[in-house]
Design an enzyme around this catalytic site. Sequence first.
Site, PDB file in Angstrom:
ATOM      1  N   GLY A 283       0.786  -1.232   0.000  1.00 33.46           N
ATOM      2  CA  GLY A 283       0.000   0.000   0.000  1.00 33.46           C
ATOM      3  C   GLY A 283       0.811   1.271   0.000  1.00 33.46           C
ATOM      4  O   GLY A 283       0.247   2.359   0.127  1.00 33.46           O
ATOM      5  N   GLU A 325       4.596  -6.114   1.618  1.00 29.95           N
ATOM      6  CA  GLU A 325       4.125  -6.585   0.317  1.00 29.95           C
ATOM      7  C   GLU A 325       3.929  -5.435  -0.674  1.00 29.95           C
ATOM      8  O   GLU A 325       2.818  -5.196  -1.136  1.00 29.95           O
ATOM      9  CB  GLU A 325       2.782  -7.308   0.495  1.00 29.95           C
ATOM     10  CG  GLU A 325       2.836  -8.453   1.481  1.00 29.95           C
ATOM     11  CD  GLU A 325       1.477  -9.060   1.767  1.00 29.95           C
ATOM     12  OE1 GLU A 325       1.416 -10.263   2.014  1.00 29.95           O
ATOM     13  OE2 GLU A 325       0.465  -8.318   1.735  1.00 29.95           O
ATOM     14  N   PRO A 326       4.993  -4.729  -1.008  1.00 28.76           N
ATOM     15  CA  PRO A 326       4.819  -3.624  -1.948  1.00 28.76           C
ATOM     16  C   PRO A 326       4.549  -4.132  -3.368  1.00 28.76           C
ATOM     17  O   PRO A 326       5.216  -5.051  -3.820  1.00 28.76           O
ATOM     18  CB  PRO A 326       6.175  -2.909  -1.900  1.00 28.76           C
ATOM     19  CG  PRO A 326       7.151  -3.983  -1.525  1.00 28.76           C
ATOM     20  CD  PRO A 326       6.391  -4.921  -0.616  1.00 28.76           C
ATOM     21  N   GLY A 327       3.564  -3.559  -4.015  1.00 30.21           N
ATOM     22  CA  GLY A 327       3.303  -3.863  -5.428  1.00 30.21           C
ATOM     23  C   GLY A 327       3.565  -2.612  -6.240  1.00 30.21           C
ATOM     24  O   GLY A 327       4.547  -2.487  -6.968  1.00 30.21           O
ATOM     25  N   TYR A 369     -10.898   5.402 -10.219  1.00 26.20           N
ATOM     26  CA  TYR A 369     -10.502   5.978  -8.920  1.00 26.20           C
ATOM     27  C   TYR A 369     -10.310   7.479  -8.974  1.00 26.20           C
ATOM     28  O   TYR A 369      -9.765   8.050  -8.014  1.00 26.20           O
ATOM     29  CB  TYR A 369      -9.168   5.382  -8.449  1.00 26.20           C
ATOM     30  CG  TYR A 369      -9.050   3.887  -8.495  1.00 26.20           C
ATOM     31  CD1 TYR A 369      -9.883   3.069  -7.734  1.00 26.20           C
ATOM     32  CD2 TYR A 369      -8.092   3.280  -9.304  1.00 26.20           C
ATOM     33  CE1 TYR A 369      -9.748   1.690  -7.777  1.00 26.20           C
ATOM     34  CE2 TYR A 369      -7.961   1.896  -9.341  1.00 26.20           C
ATOM     35  CZ  TYR A 369      -8.789   1.117  -8.585  1.00 26.20           C
ATOM     36  OH  TYR A 369      -8.656  -0.239  -8.621  1.00 26.20           O
ATOM     37  N   CYS A 396     -15.824   4.195 -26.540  1.00 26.46           N
ATOM     38  CA  CYS A 396     -17.136   4.805 -26.706  1.00 26.46           C
ATOM     39  C   CYS A 396     -17.746   5.129 -25.353  1.00 26.46           C
ATOM     40  O   CYS A 396     -18.723   4.503 -24.923  1.00 26.46           O
ATOM     41  CB  CYS A 396     -18.025   3.864 -27.498  1.00 26.46           C
ATOM     42  SG  CYS A 396     -17.365   3.626 -29.135  1.00 26.46           S
ATOM     43  N   GLU A 397     -17.161   6.074 -24.685  1.00 28.66           N
ATOM     44  CA  GLU A 397     -17.623   6.439 -23.351  1.00 28.66           C
ATOM     45  C   GLU A 397     -17.005   7.791 -23.015  1.00 28.66           C
ATOM     46  O   GLU A 397     -15.797   7.974 -23.180  1.00 28.66           O
ATOM     47  CB  GLU A 397     -17.122   5.378 -22.364  1.00 28.66           C
ATOM     48  CG  GLU A 397     -17.819   5.437 -21.068  1.00 28.66           C
ATOM     49  CD  GLU A 397     -17.856   4.082 -20.359  1.00 28.66           C
ATOM     50  OE1 GLU A 397     -17.913   4.117 -19.141  1.00 28.66           O
ATOM     51  OE2 GLU A 397     -17.836   3.031 -21.011  1.00 28.66           O
ATOM     52  N   TYR A 426      -1.000  -1.792 -11.943  1.00 28.76           N
ATOM     53  CA  TYR A 426      -2.469  -1.755 -12.051  1.00 28.76           C
ATOM     54  C   TYR A 426      -2.957  -1.120 -13.356  1.00 28.76           C
ATOM     55  O   TYR A 426      -4.079  -0.607 -13.391  1.00 28.76           O
ATOM     56  CB  TYR A 426      -3.087  -1.059 -10.830  1.00 28.76           C
ATOM     57  CG  TYR A 426      -2.691  -1.713  -9.533  1.00 28.76           C
ATOM     58  CD1 TYR A 426      -3.121  -3.009  -9.223  1.00 28.76           C
ATOM     59  CD2 TYR A 426      -1.853  -1.076  -8.621  1.00 28.76           C
ATOM     60  CE1 TYR A 426      -2.721  -3.627  -8.048  1.00 28.76           C
ATOM     61  CE2 TYR A 426      -1.450  -1.693  -7.446  1.00 28.76           C
ATOM     62  CZ  TYR A 426      -1.899  -2.968  -7.167  1.00 28.76           C
ATOM     63  OH  TYR A 426      -1.502  -3.577  -6.005  1.00 28.76           O
TER      64      TYR A 426
HETATM   65  N1  LLP Z   1      -0.934  -7.027  -0.165  1.00 25.39           N
HETATM   66  C1  LLP Z   1      -2.248  -7.244  -0.241  1.00 25.39           C
HETATM   67  C2  LLP Z   1      -2.860  -8.238   0.642  1.00 25.39           C
HETATM   68  C3  LLP Z   1      -3.024  -6.509  -1.150  1.00 25.39           C
HETATM   69  O1  LLP Z   1      -4.338  -6.716  -1.210  1.00 25.39           O
HETATM   70  C4  LLP Z   1      -2.411  -5.563  -1.984  1.00 25.39           C
HETATM   71  C5  LLP Z   1      -3.188  -4.774  -2.936  1.00 25.39           C
HETATM   72  C6  LLP Z   1      -1.025  -5.380  -1.886  1.00 25.39           C
HETATM   73  C7  LLP Z   1      -0.312  -6.137  -0.957  1.00 25.39           C
HETATM   74  C8  LLP Z   1      -0.269  -4.412  -2.751  1.00 25.39           C
HETATM   75  O2  LLP Z   1      -0.684  -3.118  -2.596  1.00 25.39           O
HETATM   76  P1  LLP Z   1       0.174  -1.937  -3.270  1.00 25.39           P
HETATM   77  O3  LLP Z   1       1.503  -1.915  -2.575  1.00 25.39           O
HETATM   78  O4  LLP Z   1       0.347  -2.286  -4.711  1.00 25.39           O
HETATM   79  O5  LLP Z   1      -0.657  -0.748  -3.080  1.00 25.39           O
HETATM   80  N2  LLP Z   1      -6.243  -1.513  -8.265  1.00 25.39           N
HETATM   81  C9  LLP Z   1      -5.930  -0.542  -7.241  1.00 25.39           C
HETATM   82  C10 LLP Z   1      -5.074  -1.139  -6.152  1.00 25.39           C
HETATM   83  C11 LLP Z   1      -5.683  -2.343  -5.512  1.00 25.39           C
HETATM   84  C12 LLP Z   1      -4.770  -2.964  -4.527  1.00 25.39           C
HETATM   85  C13 LLP Z   1      -5.297  -4.255  -4.025  1.00 25.39           C
HETATM   86  N3  LLP Z   1      -4.455  -4.912  -3.080  1.00 25.39           N
HETATM   87  C14 LLP Z   1      -5.239   0.641  -7.887  1.00 25.39           C
HETATM   88  O6  LLP Z   1      -5.070   0.641  -9.101  1.00 25.39           O
HETATM   89  O7  LLP Z   1      -4.907   1.610  -7.218  1.00 25.39           O
END
Ligand code: LLP
Length: 468
Positions: A283, A325-327, A369, A396-397, A426
């Site tokens: 997050g 858990e960085p994504g 968002y 088309c939106e 994402y």
């Molecule tokens: N760990 C868990 C359990 C999660 O559910 C998530 C994201 C992450 C780690 C990674 O979060 P991050 O570091 O990437 O923020 N589609 C949305 C984000 C949804 C995230 C869902 N879970 C967007 O585009 O902002």
Amino acid sequence: MSRSAHPAGPRHADVLPEGHYAAPPADLNALVPKVWARTVRRGADGALTVGGIGVAELAREFGTPAYVLDEEDFRARCRAWRDAFGNEASGNDADVFYAGKAFLSRAVVRWLREEGLNLDVCSGGELTTALAAGMPPERLALHGNNKSADEIDRAVAAGVGRIVVDSLQEIDRVAAAAARHGVRQRVMIRVTVGVEAHTHEFIATAHEDQKFGLALADGTAAEAVRRVLAQRSLTLAGLHSHIGSQIFDLAGFEVSARRLVALLAAVRDEHGVELPELDLGGGHGIAYIPADDPREPHEIATALREIVARECGAAALGAPRLSVEPGRAIAGPTAFTLYEVGTVKPLAGLRTYVSVDGGMSDNIRTALYDAEYSVTLASRASGAEPMLARVVGKHCESGDIVVRDAWLPADTAPGDLLAVPATGAYCRSMASNYNHTPRPPVIAVAHGTARVLVRRETEEDLLRLDVG
Ligand code: LLP
């Protein structure tokens, strides 16, 4: 340039955006480094380069729209997280799990493996990709609030290092799968800690009203601990919490850590066991626009380590092994989307709509968002006056907006290339085939070489799924 000097200024008085976009930047050609991948530059000819390759060449070879990913940047971000959390100086006492939902491909899995990261998967598809690319199963975690029986079975059979259980029902399902396979499965319990995080802030109300996790407040999390400990085919590795996404304020993570440590202490008091691990989730926010001010991994690590050490000390608990858990914070800044301008439509007294050859099918985040992005003219520099623009897609939106408010040079024209930074997370992973649009490729660039990680979909691909 002051706004009054802008020729279109007075006409735009009613529609000028607020905040960061209220006035054009001093130099439209300048790149603000924090929103761009590490190797992106504006070259001598005025065009953007990444990894030493010009965008015109990338567009010629791979077409547009395309996600262009800076491999060096991706690897460097992996290392920054690993060094902040899992470094030798600290006795390798923490793990970084990249959240594959942000963007996953086999090459990404290999990079993670090589850079010493672990991987979170949240579906059978992500699990298959991880295993296909040779990630050792013990370095995988399986997430999800409604994992299918098949997903659980495959994860247990593969030997994943942890399954993060998200409901009471799932405890029985994982236990049964483990018993069937004759193994003891390590699990963590996802705890809803009562912190609801929003972009730029967190509030501690209305938090239980969502689908994820087992609530701390009503005792469900404690009940989950009892049930897991009672299963002979399960090992309870620890507790997990994920409080939200695109968070800049570390206070939310600190509250979460405090509450989880309190639960660890309660578990020790009730069951006489000290759970060895604590996962504080992902997050962590990134810079989408110059005004965004993200924290660095080492700042995050220091803050989290301190709070956990302090709380554990106070509760007379040994410090658990931490994981994060960085994504987005790894993948997000590493890519930009390269588009070609198709039409330019000035609306008198409003703004100029610049249509590109992609849109909500390759980036749904603006529509979904209200996400903010920036954009730059990528194929050349321009000395033209700034114009207030909206970069829109071809779908088309009318909500098909890529960048709601943008300042682009007034001579932006069909055939120009635009680059939208910070689309590494994402965007491809949430891309759709809306309007039967084939999804763009992901091109990785490193040291003067570009290669396709995920190829462009074709209309034939779409027809192949339509079995008549
Ligand atoms: N760990 C868990 C359990 C999660 O559910 C998530 C994201 C992450 C780690 C990674 O979060 P991050 O570091 O990437 O923020 N589609 C949305 C984000 C949804 C995230 C869902 N879970 C967007 O585009 O902002």
